[in-house]
Design a protein around this motif. Structure first.
Motif, mmCIF file in Angstrom:
data_model
loop_
_atom_site.group_PDB
_atom_site.id
_atom_site.type_symbol
_atom_site.label_atom_id
_atom_site.label_comp_id
_atom_site.label_asym_id
_atom_site.label_seq_id
_atom_site.Cartn_x
_atom_site.Cartn_y
_atom_site.Cartn_z
ATOM 1 N N MET A 53 -13.740 -4.871 -14.314
ATOM 2 C CA MET A 53 -12.314 -4.902 -14.131
ATOM 3 C C MET A 53 -12.021 -4.898 -12.634
ATOM 4 S SD MET A 53 -9.423 -2.297 -15.606
ATOM 5 C CE MET A 53 -10.090 -2.456 -17.222
ATOM 6 N N TYR A 54 -10.969 -5.591 -12.263
ATOM 7 C CA TYR A 54 -10.576 -5.687 -10.858
ATOM 8 C C TYR A 54 -9.140 -5.212 -10.692
ATOM 9 C CZ TYR A 54 -14.670 -8.641 -10.439
ATOM 10 O OH TYR A 54 -15.951 -9.116 -10.461
ATOM 11 N N ILE A 55 -8.846 -4.706 -9.513
ATOM 12 C CA ILE A 55 -7.502 -4.238 -9.192
ATOM 13 C C ILE A 55 -7.064 -4.888 -7.886
ATOM 14 C CG2 ILE A 55 -8.296 -2.169 -7.996
ATOM 15 C CD1 ILE A 55 -5.892 -0.730 -9.290
ATOM 16 N N ILE A 56 -5.811 -5.346 -7.856
ATOM 17 C CA ILE A 56 -5.236 -5.997 -6.677
ATOM 18 C C ILE A 56 -3.855 -5.392 -6.444
ATOM 19 C CG2 ILE A 56 -4.523 -8.190 -5.637
ATOM 20 C CD1 ILE A 56 -6.227 -9.512 -7.944
ATOM 21 N N LYS A 57 -3.565 -5.019 -5.207
ATOM 22 C CA LYS A 57 -2.235 -4.507 -4.860
ATOM 23 C C LYS A 57 -1.496 -5.617 -4.112
ATOM 24 C CE LYS A 57 -1.455 -0.979 -1.876
ATOM 25 N NZ LYS A 57 -1.381 0.408 -1.419
ATOM 26 N N VAL A 58 -0.306 -5.971 -4.619
ATOM 27 C CA VAL A 58 0.483 -7.070 -4.093
ATOM 28 C C VAL A 58 1.711 -6.518 -3.376
ATOM 29 C CG1 VAL A 58 1.728 -9.184 -4.702
ATOM 30 C CG2 VAL A 58 -0.277 -8.498 -6.024
ATOM 31 N N LYS A 59 1.900 -6.921 -2.129
ATOM 32 C CA LYS A 59 3.030 -6.454 -1.314
ATOM 33 C C LYS A 59 4.306 -7.176 -1.733
ATOM 34 C CE LYS A 59 4.925 -4.528 2.385
ATOM 35 N NZ LYS A 59 5.468 -3.207 2.192
ATOM 36 N N ARG A 105 -7.184 -6.952 -13.660
ATOM 37 C CA ARG A 105 -7.773 -8.160 -14.229
ATOM 38 C C ARG A 105 -9.168 -7.854 -14.770
ATOM 39 N NH1 ARG A 105 -5.185 -12.995 -13.119
ATOM 40 N NH2 ARG A 105 -3.323 -12.736 -11.848
ATOM 41 N N ASP A 106 -9.558 -8.569 -15.824
ATOM 42 C CA ASP A 106 -10.888 -8.352 -16.394
ATOM 43 C C ASP A 106 -11.944 -9.115 -15.595
ATOM 44 O OD1 ASP A 106 -10.715 -11.006 -17.214
ATOM 45 O OD2 ASP A 106 -10.559 -10.530 -19.351
ATOM 46 N N ASP A 107 -13.185 -9.110 -16.079
ATOM 47 C CA ASP A 107 -14.285 -9.741 -15.356
ATOM 48 C C ASP A 107 -14.160 -11.259 -15.277
ATOM 49 O OD1 ASP A 107 -15.448 -7.329 -14.725
ATOM 50 O OD2 ASP A 107 -16.685 -7.295 -16.532
ATOM 51 N N LYS A 108 -13.387 -11.860 -16.168
ATOM 52 C CA LYS A 108 -13.119 -13.304 -16.105
ATOM 53 C C LYS A 108 -11.841 -13.590 -15.318
ATOM 54 C CE LYS A 108 -15.453 -14.296 -20.409
ATOM 55 N NZ LYS A 108 -15.327 -14.817 -21.765
ATOM 56 N N PHE A 109 -11.283 -12.535 -14.727
ATOM 57 C CA PHE A 109 -10.081 -12.571 -13.900
ATOM 58 C C PHE A 109 -8.812 -12.876 -14.687
ATOM 59 C CE2 PHE A 109 -10.265 -11.235 -9.716
ATOM 60 C CZ PHE A 109 -9.085 -11.610 -9.072
ATOM 61 N N THR A 110 -8.825 -12.591 -15.969
ATOM 62 C CA THR A 110 -7.632 -12.707 -16.806
ATOM 63 C C THR A 110 -6.753 -11.489 -16.570
ATOM 64 O OG1 THR A 110 -8.925 -13.859 -18.473
ATOM 65 C CG2 THR A 110 -6.824 -12.938 -19.189
ATOM 66 N N LEU A 111 -5.465 -11.712 -16.425
ATOM 67 C CA LEU A 111 -4.523 -10.630 -16.169
ATOM 68 C C LEU A 111 -4.419 -9.705 -17.380
ATOM 69 C CD1 LEU A 111 -2.453 -9.544 -14.092
ATOM 70 C CD2 LEU A 111 -0.741 -10.919 -15.264
ATOM 71 N N GLU A 171 -4.854 4.017 -1.706
ATOM 72 C CA GLU A 171 -5.754 3.777 -0.572
ATOM 73 C C GLU A 171 -6.062 2.300 -0.363
ATOM 74 O OE1 GLU A 171 -9.230 6.141 -1.141
ATOM 75 O OE2 GLU A 171 -8.077 7.976 -1.442
ATOM 76 N N LEU A 172 -5.834 1.472 -1.367
ATOM 77 C CA LEU A 172 -6.183 0.058 -1.309
ATOM 78 C C LEU A 172 -5.197 -0.719 -0.434
ATOM 79 C CD1 LEU A 172 -8.134 -2.066 -2.595
ATOM 80 C CD2 LEU A 172 -6.388 -2.409 -4.342
ATOM 81 N N PRO A 173 -5.705 -1.486 0.534
ATOM 82 C CA PRO A 173 -4.813 -2.327 1.337
ATOM 83 C C PRO A 173 -4.219 -3.455 0.488
ATOM 84 C CG PRO A 173 -6.972 -2.111 2.381
ATOM 85 C CD PRO A 173 -7.082 -1.528 1.006
ATOM 86 N N PHE A 174 -3.053 -3.935 0.867
ATOM 87 C CA PHE A 174 -2.414 -5.030 0.146
ATOM 88 C C PHE A 174 -3.272 -6.289 0.222
ATOM 89 C CE2 PHE A 174 1.257 -2.373 1.152
ATOM 90 C CZ PHE A 174 1.810 -2.266 -0.096
ATOM 91 N N GLY A 175 -3.382 -6.992 -0.901
ATOM 92 C CA GLY A 175 -4.093 -8.261 -0.955
ATOM 93 C C GLY A 175 -5.599 -8.162 -1.121
ATOM 94 N N GLN A 176 -6.147 -6.978 -1.056
ATOM 95 C CA GLN A 176 -7.593 -6.812 -1.214
ATOM 96 C C GLN A 176 -7.926 -6.599 -2.686
ATOM 97 O OE1 GLN A 176 -9.266 -3.878 1.335
ATOM 98 N NE2 GLN A 176 -11.304 -4.065 0.488
ATOM 99 N N ILE A 177 -9.067 -7.148 -3.114
ATOM 100 C CA ILE A 177 -9.518 -7.008 -4.504
ATOM 101 C C ILE A 177 -10.587 -5.929 -4.561
ATOM 102 C CG2 ILE A 177 -10.644 -8.163 -6.438
ATOM 103 C CD1 ILE A 177 -9.522 -10.802 -5.298
ATOM 104 N N LEU A 178 -10.439 -5.006 -5.497
ATOM 105 C CA LEU A 178 -11.390 -3.919 -5.669
ATOM 106 C C LEU A 178 -11.959 -3.969 -7.085
ATOM 107 C CD1 LEU A 178 -12.632 -1.215 -4.594
ATOM 108 C CD2 LEU A 178 -10.655 -0.082 -5.608
ATOM 109 N N LYS A 179 -13.275 -3.931 -7.211
ATOM 110 C CA LYS A 179 -13.911 -3.912 -8.526
ATOM 111 C C LYS A 179 -13.955 -2.466 -9.025
ATOM 112 C CE LYS A 179 -17.956 -5.375 -11.105
ATOM 113 N NZ LYS A 179 -17.325 -6.070 -12.170
ATOM 114 N N LEU A 180 -13.434 -2.268 -10.237
ATOM 115 C CA LEU A 180 -13.430 -0.955 -10.867
ATOM 116 C C LEU A 180 -14.547 -0.879 -11.893
ATOM 117 C CD1 LEU A 180 -9.671 -0.353 -11.721
ATOM 118 C CD2 LEU A 180 -10.974 0.686 -9.899
ATOM 119 N N ASP A 181 -15.290 0.193 -11.857
ATOM 120 C CA ASP A 181 -16.303 0.464 -12.875
ATOM 121 C C ASP A 181 -15.843 1.669 -13.679
ATOM 122 O OD1 ASP A 181 -18.101 -1.609 -12.145
ATOM 123 O OD2 ASP A 181 -18.747 -0.396 -10.444
ATOM 124 N N LEU A 182 -15.170 1.418 -14.793
ATOM 125 C CA LEU A 182 -14.635 2.508 -15.604
ATOM 126 C C LEU A 182 -15.492 2.747 -16.811
ATOM 127 C CD1 LEU A 182 -10.848 1.643 -15.478
ATOM 128 C CD2 LEU A 182 -12.070 3.303 -14.125
#
Length: 67
Positions: free
Chosen positions: A1-7, A19-25, A56-67
């Motif tokens: 899973m991925y997380i993106i913060k949008v300004k 988003r999931d691993d296939k980048f689906t919202l 803590e995540l900067p805007f526009g950066q993608i972070l992979k989450l391992d939940l």
């Protein structure tokens, strides 16, 4: 899973995308109102952990989450 913060701009608030691993919202929610969206995707119990990462995540950066 991925997380993106949008300004946001002007009257549009800041948003978070999950988003999931296939980048689906999976979820799209305002930074200040994550509860309903996280509950819908089954991550309500991990909301505090996810929101701490979002703060803590900067805007526009993608972070992979391992939940």
């Amino acid at each position: 899973m991925y997380i993106i913060k949008v300004k946001g701009v002007a009257k549009i608030p800041d948003y978070v995308q999950l988003r999931d691993d296939k980048f689906t919202l999976l979820a799209y929610f305002r930074v200040d109102r994550p509860e309903k969206s996280l509950d819908k995707v089954g991550l309500g119990e991990k909301a505090d952990y996810i929101m701490n990462l979002v703060r803590e995540l900067p805007f526009g950066q993608i972070l992979k989450l391992d939940l």
